[in-house]
Design a protein around this motif. Structure first.
Motif, mmCIF file in Angstrom:
data_model
loop_
_atom_site.group_PDB
_atom_site.id
_atom_site.type_symbol
_atom_site.label_atom_id
_atom_site.label_comp_id
_atom_site.label_asym_id
_atom_site.label_seq_id
_atom_site.Cartn_x
_atom_site.Cartn_y
_atom_site.Cartn_z
ATOM 1 N N MET A 99 0.836 -1.179 0.000
ATOM 2 C CA MET A 99 0.000 0.000 0.000
ATOM 3 C C MET A 99 0.882 1.243 0.000
ATOM 4 S SD MET A 99 -3.229 1.098 2.379
ATOM 5 C CE MET A 99 -4.197 -0.169 1.627
ATOM 6 N N GLN A 100 0.546 2.205 -0.858
ATOM 7 C CA GLN A 100 1.291 3.454 -0.927
ATOM 8 C C GLN A 100 0.720 4.449 0.085
ATOM 9 O OE1 GLN A 100 2.503 4.708 -4.949
ATOM 10 N NE2 GLN A 100 1.146 3.079 -5.660
ATOM 11 N N GLN A 101 1.563 5.414 0.470
ATOM 12 C CA GLN A 101 1.143 6.363 1.504
ATOM 13 C C GLN A 101 1.157 7.793 0.995
ATOM 14 O OE1 GLN A 101 1.938 5.022 5.721
ATOM 15 N NE2 GLN A 101 3.907 4.654 4.738
ATOM 16 N N ILE A 102 0.190 8.551 1.502
ATOM 17 C CA ILE A 102 0.112 9.986 1.263
ATOM 18 C C ILE A 102 0.356 10.665 2.597
ATOM 19 C CG2 ILE A 102 -1.309 11.915 0.488
ATOM 20 C CD1 ILE A 102 -2.974 9.869 -1.119
ATOM 21 N N LEU A 103 1.369 11.515 2.647
ATOM 22 C CA LEU A 103 1.693 12.264 3.865
ATOM 23 C C LEU A 103 1.122 13.662 3.759
ATOM 24 C CD1 LEU A 103 3.188 12.542 6.573
ATOM 25 C CD2 LEU A 103 5.240 13.164 5.266
ATOM 26 N N PHE A 104 0.224 13.999 4.668
ATOM 27 C CA PHE A 104 -0.341 15.342 4.769
ATOM 28 C C PHE A 104 0.444 16.063 5.852
ATOM 29 C CE2 PHE A 104 -3.641 12.819 2.897
ATOM 30 C CZ PHE A 104 -4.313 13.675 2.045
ATOM 31 N N PHE A 105 1.204 17.070 5.457
ATOM 32 C CA PHE A 105 2.134 17.753 6.353
ATOM 33 C C PHE A 105 1.720 19.209 6.478
ATOM 34 C CE2 PHE A 105 6.319 19.611 7.404
ATOM 35 C CZ PHE A 105 6.678 18.778 8.451
ATOM 36 N N GLY A 106 1.288 19.604 7.671
ATOM 37 C CA GLY A 106 0.818 20.973 7.816
ATOM 38 C C GLY A 106 0.641 21.394 9.260
ATOM 39 N N ASP A 107 -0.217 22.400 9.418
ATOM 40 C CA ASP A 107 -0.468 22.993 10.723
ATOM 41 C C ASP A 107 -1.860 22.585 11.217
ATOM 42 O OD1 ASP A 107 -2.227 24.671 9.238
ATOM 43 O OD2 ASP A 107 -0.647 26.156 8.952
ATOM 44 N N SER A 108 -2.518 23.450 11.972
ATOM 45 C CA SER A 108 -3.827 23.123 12.542
ATOM 46 C C SER A 108 -4.876 22.850 11.476
ATOM 47 C CB SER A 108 -4.308 24.263 13.449
ATOM 48 O OG SER A 108 -4.397 25.480 12.721
ATOM 49 N N LEU A 109 -4.712 23.432 10.296
ATOM 50 C CA LEU A 109 -5.672 23.209 9.217
ATOM 51 C C LEU A 109 -5.591 21.780 8.692
ATOM 52 C CD1 LEU A 109 -5.269 26.595 7.330
ATOM 53 C CD2 LEU A 109 -7.100 25.935 8.903
ATOM 54 N N THR A 110 -4.441 21.172 8.799
ATOM 55 C CA THR A 110 -4.275 19.758 8.452
ATOM 56 C C THR A 110 -4.640 18.881 9.648
ATOM 57 O OG1 THR A 110 -2.604 20.195 6.768
ATOM 58 C CG2 THR A 110 -2.584 18.002 7.755
ATOM 59 N N ALA A 111 -4.214 19.286 10.830
ATOM 60 C CA ALA A 111 -4.463 18.499 12.038
ATOM 61 C C ALA A 111 -5.957 18.348 12.327
ATOM 62 C CB ALA A 111 -3.758 19.134 13.233
ATOM 63 N N GLY A 112 -6.738 19.368 11.946
ATOM 64 C CA GLY A 112 -8.170 19.339 12.247
ATOM 65 C C GLY A 112 -8.494 19.959 13.586
ATOM 66 N N TYR A 113 -7.759 20.985 13.937
ATOM 67 C CA TYR A 113 -7.932 21.679 15.220
ATOM 68 C C TYR A 113 -9.411 21.991 15.489
ATOM 69 C CZ TYR A 113 -7.909 25.438 18.642
ATOM 70 O OH TYR A 113 -8.163 26.219 19.741
ATOM 71 N N GLY A 114 -9.850 21.660 16.691
ATOM 72 C CA GLY A 114 -11.184 22.012 17.142
ATOM 73 C C GLY A 114 -12.307 21.080 16.714
ATOM 74 N N LEU A 115 -12.002 20.101 15.890
ATOM 75 C CA LEU A 115 -13.044 19.170 15.454
ATOM 76 C C LEU A 115 -13.339 18.151 16.554
ATOM 77 C CD1 LEU A 115 -11.822 18.443 11.804
ATOM 78 C CD2 LEU A 115 -13.703 19.946 12.507
ATOM 79 N N ARG A 116 -14.556 17.658 16.590
ATOM 80 C CA ARG A 116 -14.924 16.636 17.578
ATOM 81 C C ARG A 116 -14.190 15.326 17.310
ATOM 82 N NH1 ARG A 116 -20.678 18.358 17.019
ATOM 83 N NH2 ARG A 116 -20.933 19.889 18.668
ATOM 84 N N ASN A 117 -14.022 14.984 16.018
ATOM 85 C CA ASN A 117 -13.420 13.701 15.658
ATOM 86 C C ASN A 117 -12.475 13.905 14.479
ATOM 87 O OD1 ASN A 117 -12.760 11.103 14.954
ATOM 88 N ND2 ASN A 117 -14.862 10.378 14.760
ATOM 89 N N THR A 118 -11.230 14.247 14.775
ATOM 90 C CA THR A 118 -10.267 14.515 13.707
ATOM 91 C C THR A 118 -10.024 13.296 12.833
ATOM 92 O OG1 THR A 118 -8.407 14.054 15.169
ATOM 93 C CG2 THR A 118 -9.079 16.353 14.962
ATOM 94 N N ALA A 119 -10.151 12.106 13.411
ATOM 95 C CA ALA A 119 -9.916 10.873 12.643
ATOM 96 C C ALA A 119 -10.972 10.665 11.562
ATOM 97 C CB ALA A 119 -9.882 9.673 13.572
ATOM 98 N N ALA A 120 -12.092 11.375 11.656
ATOM 99 C CA ALA A 120 -13.153 11.235 10.655
ATOM 100 C C ALA A 120 -13.472 12.540 9.933
ATOM 101 C CB ALA A 120 -14.427 10.710 11.312
ATOM 102 N N GLU A 121 -13.189 13.677 10.567
ATOM 103 C CA GLU A 121 -13.657 14.961 10.038
ATOM 104 C C GLU A 121 -12.566 15.861 9.463
ATOM 105 O OE1 GLU A 121 -17.460 15.572 13.029
ATOM 106 O OE2 GLU A 121 -15.525 16.381 13.637
ATOM 107 N N SER A 122 -11.293 15.575 9.745
ATOM 108 C CA SER A 122 -10.218 16.442 9.243
ATOM 109 C C SER A 122 -10.089 16.294 7.731
ATOM 110 C CB SER A 122 -8.895 16.092 9.919
ATOM 111 O OG SER A 122 -8.450 14.815 9.498
ATOM 112 N N PHE A 123 -9.412 17.242 7.133
ATOM 113 C CA PHE A 123 -9.181 17.219 5.691
ATOM 114 C C PHE A 123 -8.480 15.933 5.239
ATOM 115 C CE2 PHE A 123 -5.157 18.746 3.555
ATOM 116 C CZ PHE A 123 -5.517 18.444 2.256
ATOM 117 N N PRO A 124 -7.386 15.488 5.895
ATOM 118 C CA PRO A 124 -6.778 14.225 5.474
ATOM 119 C C PRO A 124 -7.734 13.033 5.638
ATOM 120 C CG PRO A 124 -5.216 15.478 6.765
ATOM 121 C CD PRO A 124 -6.554 16.165 6.897
ATOM 122 N N ALA A 125 -8.514 13.015 6.710
ATOM 123 C CA ALA A 125 -9.453 11.910 6.931
ATOM 124 C C ALA A 125 -10.499 11.847 5.829
ATOM 125 C CB ALA A 125 -10.131 12.063 8.293
ATOM 126 N N LEU A 126 -10.993 12.995 5.406
ATOM 127 C CA LEU A 126 -12.000 13.028 4.337
ATOM 128 C C LEU A 126 -11.406 12.570 3.005
ATOM 129 C CD1 LEU A 126 -13.794 16.338 5.340
ATOM 130 C CD2 LEU A 126 -14.674 14.005 5.602
#
Length: 187
Positions: free
Chosen positions: A1-28
């Motif tokens: 399996m190949q990997q995509i690395l999302f490297f960033g700040d709070s906008l990548t981390a999903g700051y303030g979201l209830r569930n970053t594992a499902a709602e952050s930009f990389p998760a979507l």
């Protein structure tokens, strides 16, 4: 399996979201990959508050495992902290250079940022030009404005008016997905 690395700040981390594992930009984006049954996994290397200098200090850690696509989203905290656009450009280029040196065949996507010209027209232009310059100099896919369709819209942002809500991230992911999808199909 190949990997995509999302490297960033709070906008990548999903700051303030209830569930970053499902709602952050990389998760979507990861969900879109799963839906299309693509042989890719995602790594969310977002760090709230990070700057381009901070990213440069921590990139080596994240390059310890093979990646096929590198998504770079950094720089907005630099301008907020008054860091000169040239310094941001130099730091982001150094990050790109490290990724290229470790994985010469990696594909890149750059998430561009903009600040309103009414803040300081000269600084806004210089800051915005960072992303076009990097994309052109490195043959990178560019999303000209990562927060397009979300910035300045209260119903798509958290109460701090800086970070997208889960609904805002759905718009961002829809805007970014075609760029990532093209990199995957060309990989």
């Amino acid at each position: 399996m190949q990997q995509i690395l999302f490297f960033g700040d709070s906008l990548t981390a999903g700051y303030g979201l209830r569930n970053t594992a499902a709602e952050s930009f990389p998760a979507l984006i990861g969900q879109k990959i799963t839906d299309e049954k693509l042989n890719y996994s995602i790594i969310n290397a977002g760090l709230s508050g990070d700057t381009s200098a901070g990213g440069l200090r921590r990139i080596d850690y994240w390059l310890s495992q093979p990646i096929s696509i590198f998504v770079l989203e950094l720089g907005i905290n630099d301008i907020i902290r008054g860091i000169a656009p040239q310094t941001t450009l130099n730091n982001l280029q150094a990050i790109i250079d490290k990724v290229k040196a470790k994985y010469p065949g990696v594909k890149f996507a750059l998430m561009g940022m903009q600040i309103p010209a009414f803040i300081n027209a000269t600084a806004a232009k210089q800051f915005g030009d960072i992303y076009t310059t990097l994309a052109n100099n490195n043959q990178m896919a560019l999303v000209p404005f990562f927060l397009d369709g979300v910035a300045g819209k209260p119903h798509l942002n958290l109460p701090d008016k800086l970070h997208p809500s889960a609904e805002g991230y759905k718009i961002i992911a829809a805007n970014v997905w075609p760029v990532i999808q093209k990199l995957i199909s060309n990989n």
